[in-house]
Design a protein around this motif. Structure first.
Motif, short mmCIF file in Angstrom:
data_model
loop_
_atom_site.label_atom_id
_atom_site.label_comp_id
_atom_site.label_asym_id
_atom_site.label_seq_id
_atom_site.Cartn_x
_atom_site.Cartn_y
_atom_site.Cartn_z
N GLN A 46 3.10 1.06 -24.27
CA GLN A 46 4.16 1.97 -24.70
C GLN A 46 5.42 1.71 -23.89
O GLN A 46 5.39 1.73 -22.65
CB GLN A 46 3.73 3.42 -24.53
N VAL A 47 6.51 1.42 -24.59
CA VAL A 47 7.82 1.24 -23.98
C VAL A 47 8.72 2.34 -24.52
O VAL A 47 8.42 2.95 -25.54
CB VAL A 47 8.41 -0.15 -24.29
N GLY A 48 9.81 2.59 -23.83
CA GLY A 48 10.70 3.65 -24.26
C GLY A 48 12.11 3.16 -24.47
O GLY A 48 12.46 2.05 -24.09
N GLU A 49 12.90 4.02 -25.06
CA GLU A 49 14.31 3.73 -25.29
C GLU A 49 15.14 4.37 -24.18
O GLU A 49 14.71 5.30 -23.52
CB GLU A 49 14.74 4.26 -26.65
N ASP A 59 14.90 7.18 -18.15
CA ASP A 59 14.91 7.49 -19.59
C ASP A 59 13.78 6.77 -20.31
O ASP A 59 13.09 7.36 -21.15
CB ASP A 59 16.25 7.10 -20.22
N GLN A 60 13.59 5.49 -20.01
CA GLN A 60 12.54 4.72 -20.68
C GLN A 60 11.15 5.26 -20.32
O GLN A 60 10.28 5.34 -21.19
CB GLN A 60 12.65 3.24 -20.34
N ALA A 107 8.59 6.72 -23.08
CA ALA A 107 7.29 6.07 -23.25
C ALA A 107 6.15 7.05 -22.98
O ALA A 107 5.15 7.06 -23.72
CB ALA A 107 7.18 4.86 -22.32
N LEU A 108 6.28 7.89 -21.97
CA LEU A 108 5.21 8.83 -21.64
C LEU A 108 5.11 9.94 -22.70
O LEU A 108 4.01 10.45 -22.95
CB LEU A 108 5.41 9.40 -20.24
N ALA A 109 6.20 10.27 -23.35
CA ALA A 109 6.13 11.20 -24.49
C ALA A 109 5.31 10.58 -25.62
O ALA A 109 4.53 11.26 -26.30
CB ALA A 109 7.54 11.56 -24.97
N LYS A 128 15.64 -5.65 -22.99
CA LYS A 128 16.06 -4.25 -22.83
C LYS A 128 14.98 -3.37 -22.21
O LYS A 128 15.27 -2.31 -21.68
CB LYS A 128 16.50 -3.66 -24.17
N TYR A 129 13.72 -3.81 -22.26
CA TYR A 129 12.63 -2.99 -21.71
C TYR A 129 12.50 -3.17 -20.22
O TYR A 129 12.48 -4.28 -19.71
CB TYR A 129 11.31 -3.32 -22.40
N LYS A 130 12.36 -2.04 -19.53
CA LYS A 130 12.23 -2.03 -18.07
C LYS A 130 10.83 -1.64 -17.63
O LYS A 130 10.42 -1.95 -16.51
CB LYS A 130 13.26 -1.09 -17.47
N VAL A 131 10.08 -0.95 -18.50
CA VAL A 131 8.75 -0.44 -18.12
C VAL A 131 7.85 -0.37 -19.34
O VAL A 131 8.31 -0.13 -20.46
CB VAL A 131 8.88 0.96 -17.44
#
Length: 113
Positions: A27-30, A36-37, A41-43, A102-105
């Motif tokens: 899972q990655v986030g925006e 923020d990411q 992602a945790l949501a 763009k993904y950091k985590v």
């Protein structure tokens, strides 16, 4: 024993349930920041676990990839405010090149149901 695929697509499923275990896709986030990411992602982790009949108190293991290990502290601040303190999972964190710049985590979660 049956296998349930949650949100299957051509390349992968969002989660797979086998027996009493659910395996989430990474899972990655925006967002621009690691914070923020991570929150985004945790949501998604929460949402997919709920779809499988589980929740964060039942996480067995989490593998976390950071595009730069310098983000470790920022990621941990979000993680520690999100994780169930009474039920912390086994966890590993490593630096890795992620699927897009763009993904950091990225979080990879395995949980009990």
């Amino acid at each position: 024993m049956s296998i349930q695929r949650i949100e299957p697509a051509a390349r992968m499923s969002g989660a797979v349930v086998h027996g009493n275990t659910v395996y989430l896709a990474g899972q990655v986030g925006e967002g621009e920041s690691v914070t923020d990411q991570c929150k985004d992602a945790l949501a998604e982790v929460d949402r997919l676990l709920a779809a499988a009949g589980s929740n964060k108190s039942k996480i067995l293991q989490t593998i976390i990839y950071l595009s730069d290990i310098a983000y470790f502290g920022e990621m941990n601040a979000v993680w520690e405010s999100w994780v169930d303190p009474a039920n912390p999972p086994a966890r590993a964190t490593s630096e890795a090149k992620l699927a897009a710049p763009k993904y950091k985590v990225e979080f990879i979660v395995t949980a009990a149901i």
